[in-house]
Design a protein around this motif. Structure first.
Motif, PDB file in Angstrom:
ATOM      1  N   LYS A 292      35.671  31.507  28.543  1.00 38.61           N
ATOM      2  CA  LYS A 292      36.796  32.023  28.061  1.00 38.61           C
ATOM      3  C   LYS A 292      37.347  33.377  28.678  1.00 38.61           C
ATOM      4  O   LYS A 292      36.447  33.974  29.190  1.00 38.61           O
ATOM      5  N   ARG A 293      38.612  33.283  29.130  1.00 36.10           N
ATOM      6  CA  ARG A 293      39.003  34.627  29.780  1.00 36.10           C
ATOM      7  C   ARG A 293      39.651  35.568  28.915  1.00 36.10           C
ATOM      8  O   ARG A 293      40.097  35.454  27.771  1.00 36.10           O
ATOM      9  N   PHE A 294      39.213  36.974  29.205  1.00 36.13           N
ATOM     10  CA  PHE A 294      40.015  37.908  28.415  1.00 36.13           C
ATOM     11  C   PHE A 294      40.808  38.999  29.481  1.00 36.13           C
ATOM     12  O   PHE A 294      40.668  40.147  29.444  1.00 36.13           O
ATOM     13  N   GLY A 295      41.551  38.420  30.198  1.00 34.44           N
ATOM     14  CA  GLY A 295      42.375  39.219  31.197  1.00 34.44           C
ATOM     15  C   GLY A 295      42.080  39.504  32.505  1.00 34.44           C
ATOM     16  O   GLY A 295      40.645  39.239  32.466  1.00 34.44           O
ATOM     17  N   LEU A 296      42.678  39.879  33.188  1.00 35.83           N
ATOM     18  CA  LEU A 296      42.094  40.477  34.596  1.00 35.83           C
ATOM     19  C   LEU A 296      42.103  42.008  34.683  1.00 35.83           C
ATOM     20  O   LEU A 296      42.897  42.782  34.145  1.00 35.83           O
ATOM     21  N   GLY A 297      40.900  42.225  35.341  1.00 35.01           N
ATOM     22  CA  GLY A 297      40.517  43.899  35.443  1.00 35.01           C
ATOM     23  C   GLY A 297      41.768  44.341  36.497  1.00 35.01           C
ATOM     24  O   GLY A 297      42.271  43.889  37.089  1.00 35.01           O
ATOM     25  N   LYS A 298      41.642  45.811  36.149  1.00 41.42           N
ATOM     26  CA  LYS A 298      42.649  46.439  37.125  1.00 41.42           C
ATOM     27  C   LYS A 298      42.030  47.484  38.145  1.00 41.42           C
ATOM     28  O   LYS A 298      42.739  47.880  39.110  1.00 41.42           O
ATOM     29  N   GLY A 299      40.952  47.885  37.927  1.00 41.02           N
ATOM     30  CA  GLY A 299      40.135  48.747  38.672  1.00 41.02           C
ATOM     31  C   GLY A 299      39.208  48.083  39.747  1.00 41.02           C
ATOM     32  O   GLY A 299      39.599  46.915  40.295  1.00 41.02           O
ATOM     33  N   PRO A 300      38.270  48.596  40.174  1.00 37.96           N
ATOM     34  CA  PRO A 300      37.470  48.085  41.419  1.00 37.96           C
ATOM     35  C   PRO A 300      36.504  46.951  40.897  1.00 37.96           C
ATOM     36  O   PRO A 300      36.329  46.958  39.422  1.00 37.96           O
ATOM     37  N   ILE A 301      36.088  46.251  41.681  1.00 35.88           N
ATOM     38  CA  ILE A 301      35.232  45.212  41.389  1.00 35.88           C
ATOM     39  C   ILE A 301      33.891  45.420  41.786  1.00 35.88           C
ATOM     40  O   ILE A 301      33.412  45.593  43.129  1.00 35.88           O
ATOM     41  N   TRP A 302      32.956  46.076  40.839  1.00 34.12           N
ATOM     42  CA  TRP A 302      31.573  46.792  41.277  1.00 34.12           C
ATOM     43  C   TRP A 302      30.643  45.756  41.660  1.00 34.12           C
ATOM     44  O   TRP A 302      29.961  46.198  42.435  1.00 34.12           O
ATOM     45  N   LEU A 303      30.494  44.740  40.961  1.00 33.21           N
ATOM     46  CA  LEU A 303      29.096  43.742  41.117  1.00 33.21           C
ATOM     47  C   LEU A 303      29.781  42.480  41.456  1.00 33.21           C
ATOM     48  O   LEU A 303      30.732  41.871  40.962  1.00 33.21           O
ATOM     49  N   ASP A 304      28.701  41.915  42.254  1.00 37.05           N
ATOM     50  CA  ASP A 304      28.972  40.458  42.649  1.00 37.05           C
ATOM     51  C   ASP A 304      27.519  39.893  42.757  1.00 37.05           C
ATOM     52  O   ASP A 304      26.688  40.523  43.150  1.00 37.05           O
ATOM     53  N   ASP A 305      27.496  38.816  42.859  1.00 38.26           N
ATOM     54  CA  ASP A 305      26.203  37.546  42.830  1.00 38.26           C
ATOM     55  C   ASP A 305      25.051  38.257  42.131  1.00 38.26           C
ATOM     56  O   ASP A 305      23.960  38.650  42.510  1.00 38.26           O
ATOM     57  N   VAL A 306      25.296  38.685  40.813  1.00 35.03           N
ATOM     58  CA  VAL A 306      24.245  39.120  39.911  1.00 35.03           C
ATOM     59  C   VAL A 306      23.306  37.900  39.574  1.00 35.03           C
ATOM     60  O   VAL A 306      24.009  36.983  39.197  1.00 35.03           O
ATOM     61  N   ARG A 307      22.057  38.394  39.752  1.00 39.92           N
ATOM     62  CA  ARG A 307      20.972  37.381  39.469  1.00 39.92           C
ATOM     63  C   ARG A 307      19.935  38.080  38.304  1.00 39.92           C
ATOM     64  O   ARG A 307      19.462  38.915  38.690  1.00 39.92           O
ATOM     65  N   CYS A 308      19.901  37.458  37.101  1.00 43.54           N
ATOM     66  CA  CYS A 308      19.016  38.044  36.389  1.00 43.54           C
ATOM     67  C   CYS A 308      17.798  37.135  35.758  1.00 43.54           C
ATOM     68  O   CYS A 308      18.102  35.824  35.987  1.00 43.54           O
ATOM     69  N   LYS A 309      16.850  37.383  35.364  1.00 37.06           N
ATOM     70  CA  LYS A 309      15.513  36.458  34.987  1.00 37.06           C
ATOM     71  C   LYS A 309      15.907  36.242  33.485  1.00 37.06           C
ATOM     72  O   LYS A 309      15.125  35.332  33.162  1.00 37.06           O
ATOM     73  N   GLY A 310      16.550  36.801  32.870  1.00 36.26           N
ATOM     74  CA  GLY A 310      16.536  36.979  31.546  1.00 36.26           C
ATOM     75  C   GLY A 310      15.693  37.715  30.566  1.00 36.26           C
ATOM     76  O   GLY A 310      16.038  37.570  29.260  1.00 36.26           O
ATOM     77  N   LYS A 311      14.902  38.419  31.088  1.00 40.80           N
ATOM     78  CA  LYS A 311      14.071  39.311  30.266  1.00 40.80           C
ATOM     79  C   LYS A 311      14.335  40.723  30.654  1.00 40.80           C
ATOM     80  O   LYS A 311      13.812  41.818  29.967  1.00 40.80           O
ATOM     81  N   GLU A 312      15.329  41.149  31.464  1.00 39.53           N
ATOM     82  CA  GLU A 312      15.815  42.388  31.620  1.00 39.53           C
ATOM     83  C   GLU A 312      16.220  43.062  30.245  1.00 39.53           C
ATOM     84  O   GLU A 312      17.144  42.376  29.569  1.00 39.53           O
ATOM     85  N   THR A 313      16.008  44.328  29.961  1.00 39.85           N
ATOM     86  CA  THR A 313      16.945  45.034  29.061  1.00 39.85           C
ATOM     87  C   THR A 313      18.255  45.648  29.459  1.00 39.85           C
ATOM     88  O   THR A 313      18.983  46.031  28.460  1.00 39.85           O
ATOM     89  N   SER A 314      18.644  45.508  30.563  1.00 35.16           N
ATOM     90  CA  SER A 314      19.940  46.091  30.909  1.00 35.16           C
ATOM     91  C   SER A 314      20.340  45.287  32.220  1.00 35.16           C
ATOM     92  O   SER A 314      19.411  44.959  33.171  1.00 35.16           O
TER      93      SER A 314
END
Length: 340
Positions: A292-314
């Motif tokens: 699902k999409r919620f529109g396009l951002g207008k500011g900077p794109i801060w993060l790319d290629d995010v990889r989580c293990k699933g156990k992180e708290t943040s």
């Protein structure tokens, strides 16, 4: 009867001392942290002889009175004329291991008169009720303000430097100082009182109130001189344009601006970390092509290629490219839907 005796003695002893048989004070100065040293002992106030008076002993008195560090150790006639002629004179020898002035031993040699009275000048601690950064893009950037006597006021840039900013950033729960400006832009200036100037922190203090400064409100500054600080932001995350905090386009806060996250490599593990950090329960399973999409951002794109293990708290704990490094457009902004 014994309890009654101690109760009466406690009333006669000046307010603020928990031990009714002992007290210390500074008399004759401009404030409670300056003056002639007087010791309450054996049921009487007495002055202290300057024969063995030294800076270490004066520093102990400053600590007892909950004042700042010792600045001067005046002796002789500076504060002595107001002492009573028949007032007792304690001639004390302190070894440096004592916690209170009353623990010091008495010399067998008496002092002749009050012209030998010891004094101390301690820094007056600031009674600030709060600190903040205002009129910036976030809580960690803005004009420096302190609250005194129930009113917020600015801080003059006279003497202000990165050491002072370091203490303030730490006190506000922000990261290290990135910038401190010696003057604000016209639309960033304050309008109320200018409370502080000549702040001189060492950088290790826990609060701005622990730093030496000119007396509150005493300065020759204008709001052209208001100090401005930018601290490193702590990680912040939000979901926007989804109708509630548990669904929407993923945005993170960095360098004073909210920015989006690219969907390269984004999947269910990353969804779950975001929902957990937002305290929104489990993530709704979404396939990349039908997400699902919620529109396009207008500011900077801060993060790319995010990889989580699933156990992180943040999301901050997940791997990603360097901040601001990406090969995306806002058409690739990632969105998350949680069950809330």
């Amino acid at each position: 009867m014994v309890l009654l005796f101690f109760w009466i003695l406690a009333i006669r002893t000046p307010f603020g001392f928990s031990d009714p048989l002992y007290g210390v004070r500074l008399v004759g100065g401009q404030n409670r942290c300056e003056g002639r040293v007087e010791l309450w002992k054996d049921g009487q106030w007495g002055t202290v002889c300057d024969d063995h008076w030294k800076k270490e002993t004066a520093a102990m008195v400053c600590r007892e009175l909950q004042c700042g560090p010792v600045m001067k150790t005046p002796v002789g006639r500076l504060y002595s004329p107001k002492a009573e002629k028949d007032q007792h004179i304690w001639n004390l020898i302190c070894q440096g291991t004592e916690q209170t002035l009353a623990e010091c031993e008495e010399d067998v040699v008496d002092c002749d008169n009050h012209e030998e009275d010891a004094g101390a000048v301690c820094e007056v601690p600031l009674h600030l009720e709060g600190t903040r950064l205002v009129d910036g893009p976030g809580p960690c950037t803005g004009r420096v303000e302190v609250k005194y006597a129930g009113e917020w006021g600015t801080v003059c840039n006279e003497g202000w430097n990165l050491r002072d900013a370091k203490v303030l950033c730490r006190e506000l729960g922000c990261g290290r100082p990135l910038l401190t400006k010696r003057s604000c832009e016209r639309d960033q200036q304050g309008r109320g009182e200018i409370w502080l100037s000549q702040v001189e922190c060492q950088g290790s203090e826990a609060s701005l109130r622990d730093c030496p400064a000119a007396p509150v409100g005493e300065n020759n500054c204008t709001h052209d001189d208001d100090a401005w600080v930018q601290c490193e932001e702590l990680f912040a995350l939000r979901l926007v344009d989804g109708g509630d905090k548990c669904s929407g386009r993923v945005e993170v806060f960095h360098k004073g601006f909210w920015g989006s996250v690219c969907n390269d490599g984004w999947g269910e593990k990353e969804d779950q970390v975001v929902c957990q950090e937002m305290k929104c329960g489990k993530a709704l399973s979404q396939k990349p092509r039908t997400r699902k999409r919620f529109g396009l951002g207008k500011g900077p794109i801060w993060l790319d290629d995010v990889r989580c293990k699933g156990k992180e708290t943040s999301l901050e704990q997940c791997r990603h490219r360097l901040w601001g490094h990406h090969d995306c457009t806002h058409r690739e902004d990632v969105s998350v839907v949680c069950f809330g």
